[in-house]
Design a protein around this motif. Sequence first.
Motif, PDB file in Angstrom:
ATOM      1  N   ASN A 111       0.685  -0.998   0.146  1.00 20.67           N
ATOM      2  CA  ASN A 111       0.164  -0.016   0.117  1.00 20.67           C
ATOM      3  C   ASN A 111       0.873   1.080  -0.106  1.00 20.67           C
ATOM      4  O   ASN A 111       1.862   1.587   0.928  1.00 20.67           O
ATOM      5  N   LEU A 112       0.766   2.166  -0.724  1.00 21.72           N
ATOM      6  CA  LEU A 112       1.555   3.348  -0.858  1.00 21.72           C
ATOM      7  C   LEU A 112       0.535   4.763  -1.253  1.00 21.72           C
ATOM      8  O   LEU A 112      -0.500   4.285  -2.144  1.00 21.72           O
ATOM      9  N   SER A 113       0.377   5.758  -0.623  1.00 23.72           N
ATOM     10  CA  SER A 113      -0.293   6.790  -0.729  1.00 23.72           C
ATOM     11  C   SER A 113       0.617   8.155  -0.590  1.00 23.72           C
ATOM     12  O   SER A 113       1.609   8.197   0.163  1.00 23.72           O
ATOM     13  N   ASN A 114       0.148   8.908  -1.142  1.00 24.00           N
ATOM     14  CA  ASN A 114       0.721  10.429  -1.038  1.00 24.00           C
ATOM     15  C   ASN A 114      -0.431  11.388  -0.970  1.00 24.00           C
ATOM     16  O   ASN A 114      -1.206  11.396  -1.743  1.00 24.00           O
ATOM     17  N   ARG A 115       0.028  12.581  -0.391  1.00 18.98           N
ATOM     18  CA  ARG A 115      -1.045  13.858  -0.349  1.00 18.98           C
ATOM     19  C   ARG A 115       0.039  15.012  -0.358  1.00 18.98           C
ATOM     20  O   ARG A 115       0.825  15.304   0.364  1.00 18.98           O
ATOM     21  N   LEU A 116      -0.403  15.781  -1.398  1.00 12.46           N
ATOM     22  CA  LEU A 116       0.365  17.006  -1.494  1.00 12.46           C
ATOM     23  C   LEU A 116      -0.812  18.293  -1.311  1.00 12.46           C
ATOM     24  O   LEU A 116      -1.799  18.143  -1.902  1.00 12.46           O
ATOM     25  N   GLU A 117      -0.259  19.170  -0.405  1.00 11.48           N
ATOM     26  CA  GLU A 117      -1.050  20.373  -0.276  1.00 11.48           C
ATOM     27  C   GLU A 117      -0.264  21.605  -0.568  1.00 11.48           C
ATOM     28  O   GLU A 117       0.813  21.673  -0.234  1.00 11.48           O
ATOM     29  N   TYR A 118      -1.387  22.716  -1.133  1.00  8.61           N
ATOM     30  CA  TYR A 118      -0.194  23.865  -1.308  1.00  8.61           C
ATOM     31  C   TYR A 118      -1.759  24.769  -1.271  1.00  8.61           C
ATOM     32  O   TYR A 118      -2.828  24.811  -1.517  1.00  8.61           O
ATOM     33  N   ASN A 119      -1.249  25.768  -0.360  1.00  7.17           N
ATOM     34  CA  ASN A 119      -2.222  27.058  -0.188  1.00  7.17           C
ATOM     35  C   ASN A 119      -1.576  28.429  -0.830  1.00  7.17           C
ATOM     36  O   ASN A 119      -0.678  28.956  -0.670  1.00  7.17           O
ATOM     37  N   PHE A 120      -2.283  28.604  -1.778  1.00  5.89           N
ATOM     38  CA  PHE A 120      -2.276  29.814  -2.718  1.00  5.89           C
ATOM     39  C   PHE A 120      -3.272  30.961  -2.499  1.00  5.89           C
ATOM     40  O   PHE A 120      -4.223  30.912  -2.804  1.00  5.89           O
ATOM     41  N   GLY A 158      -5.014  31.901   0.031  1.00 11.45           N
ATOM     42  CA  GLY A 158      -6.039  31.450   0.626  1.00 11.45           C
ATOM     43  C   GLY A 158      -6.749  30.233   0.029  1.00 11.45           C
ATOM     44  O   GLY A 158      -7.703  30.018   0.606  1.00 11.45           O
ATOM     45  N   LEU A 159      -6.398  29.920  -1.204  1.00  7.38           N
ATOM     46  CA  LEU A 159      -7.220  28.900  -1.904  1.00  7.38           C
ATOM     47  C   LEU A 159      -6.449  27.516  -1.439  1.00  7.38           C
ATOM     48  O   LEU A 159      -5.336  27.558  -2.038  1.00  7.38           O
ATOM     49  N   GLU A 160      -6.918  26.654  -1.009  1.00  8.06           N
ATOM     50  CA  GLU A 160      -6.475  25.524  -0.274  1.00  8.06           C
ATOM     51  C   GLU A 160      -6.465  24.486  -1.495  1.00  8.06           C
ATOM     52  O   GLU A 160      -7.586  24.155  -1.930  1.00  8.06           O
ATOM     53  N   THR A 161      -5.381  24.127  -2.044  1.00  9.92           N
ATOM     54  CA  THR A 161      -5.516  22.885  -3.058  1.00  9.92           C
ATOM     55  C   THR A 161      -4.845  21.633  -2.415  1.00  9.92           C
ATOM     56  O   THR A 161      -3.727  21.734  -1.839  1.00  9.92           O
ATOM     57  N   LYS A 178      -7.179  11.977  -6.358  1.00  7.13           N
ATOM     58  CA  LYS A 178      -7.987  12.963  -6.190  1.00  7.13           C
ATOM     59  C   LYS A 178      -7.455  14.182  -6.164  1.00  7.13           C
ATOM     60  O   LYS A 178      -6.294  14.484  -5.652  1.00  7.13           O
ATOM     61  N   ILE A 179      -8.095  15.142  -6.780  1.00 10.87           N
ATOM     62  CA  ILE A 179      -7.675  16.836  -6.892  1.00 10.87           C
ATOM     63  C   ILE A 179      -8.448  17.712  -6.417  1.00 10.87           C
ATOM     64  O   ILE A 179      -9.781  17.395  -6.668  1.00 10.87           O
ATOM     65  N   ASP A 180      -8.313  18.526  -5.289  1.00 10.40           N
ATOM     66  CA  ASP A 180      -9.593  19.189  -4.640  1.00 10.40           C
ATOM     67  C   ASP A 180      -8.984  20.617  -4.298  1.00 10.40           C
ATOM     68  O   ASP A 180      -7.768  20.795  -4.410  1.00 10.40           O
ATOM     69  N   PHE A 181     -10.035  21.403  -4.376  1.00  9.35           N
ATOM     70  CA  PHE A 181      -9.938  22.730  -4.115  1.00  9.35           C
ATOM     71  C   PHE A 181     -10.952  23.300  -3.192  1.00  9.35           C
ATOM     72  O   PHE A 181     -12.110  23.037  -2.997  1.00  9.35           O
ATOM     73  N   ASN A 182     -10.255  24.153  -2.221  1.00  2.62           N
ATOM     74  CA  ASN A 182     -11.305  24.622  -1.108  1.00  2.62           C
ATOM     75  C   ASN A 182     -11.545  26.132  -1.430  1.00  2.62           C
ATOM     76  O   ASN A 182     -10.464  26.964  -0.766  1.00  2.62           O
ATOM     77  N   PHE A 183     -12.391  26.577  -2.155  1.00  5.68           N
ATOM     78  CA  PHE A 183     -12.822  28.039  -2.394  1.00  5.68           C
ATOM     79  C   PHE A 183     -13.205  28.632  -1.179  1.00  5.68           C
ATOM     80  O   PHE A 183     -13.027  30.189  -1.029  1.00  5.68           O
ATOM     81  N   GLU A 184     -13.773  27.928  -0.359  1.00  6.97           N
ATOM     82  CA  GLU A 184     -14.745  28.735   0.711  1.00  6.97           C
ATOM     83  C   GLU A 184     -13.650  29.620   1.555  1.00  6.97           C
ATOM     84  O   GLU A 184     -14.119  30.824   1.961  1.00  6.97           O
ATOM     85  N   LYS A 185     -12.466  29.007   2.156  1.00  2.79           N
ATOM     86  CA  LYS A 185     -11.628  29.815   2.944  1.00  2.79           C
ATOM     87  C   LYS A 185     -10.955  31.114   2.335  1.00  2.79           C
ATOM     88  O   LYS A 185     -10.366  31.809   2.856  1.00  2.79           O
TER      89      LYS A 185
END
Length: 109
Positions: A41-50, A52-55, A87-94
């Motif tokens: 089992n291999l998993s990776n999570r990358l996060e970037y805050n641009f 205030g836009l959390e991706t 999975k690709i996600d964007f959090n526009f709310e914050k």
Amino acid sequence: FTSKTGKISVSRKWNKFANRLSFEKKVSDGFTFDTDYDITNLSNRLEYNFSGLETGFSFGYLKKDLGARGFYADYPSFEWTKTYISKIDFNFEKSGFFRKICERVCESA
């Protein structure tokens, strides 16, 4: 019978960027004939805050090879599976993205 399990997970954060990588391996020769397994089992999570836009981007890989004694029928059987997921996600709310659009639309109306 012999069973072995190993896990490792590392994470790091740099300013607006974060990463978490995890790996797990399970191996057994089974308690009886045709009950052995080898699981990776291999998993990776990358996060970037641009601004205030959390991706985020996540991906995972699961490989399972296992003896399926008696599961499908009364004869020896084996199962091989591979699963890939992302999975690709964007959090526009914050980020206030929708509030900024509303202010522009409301002002021009």
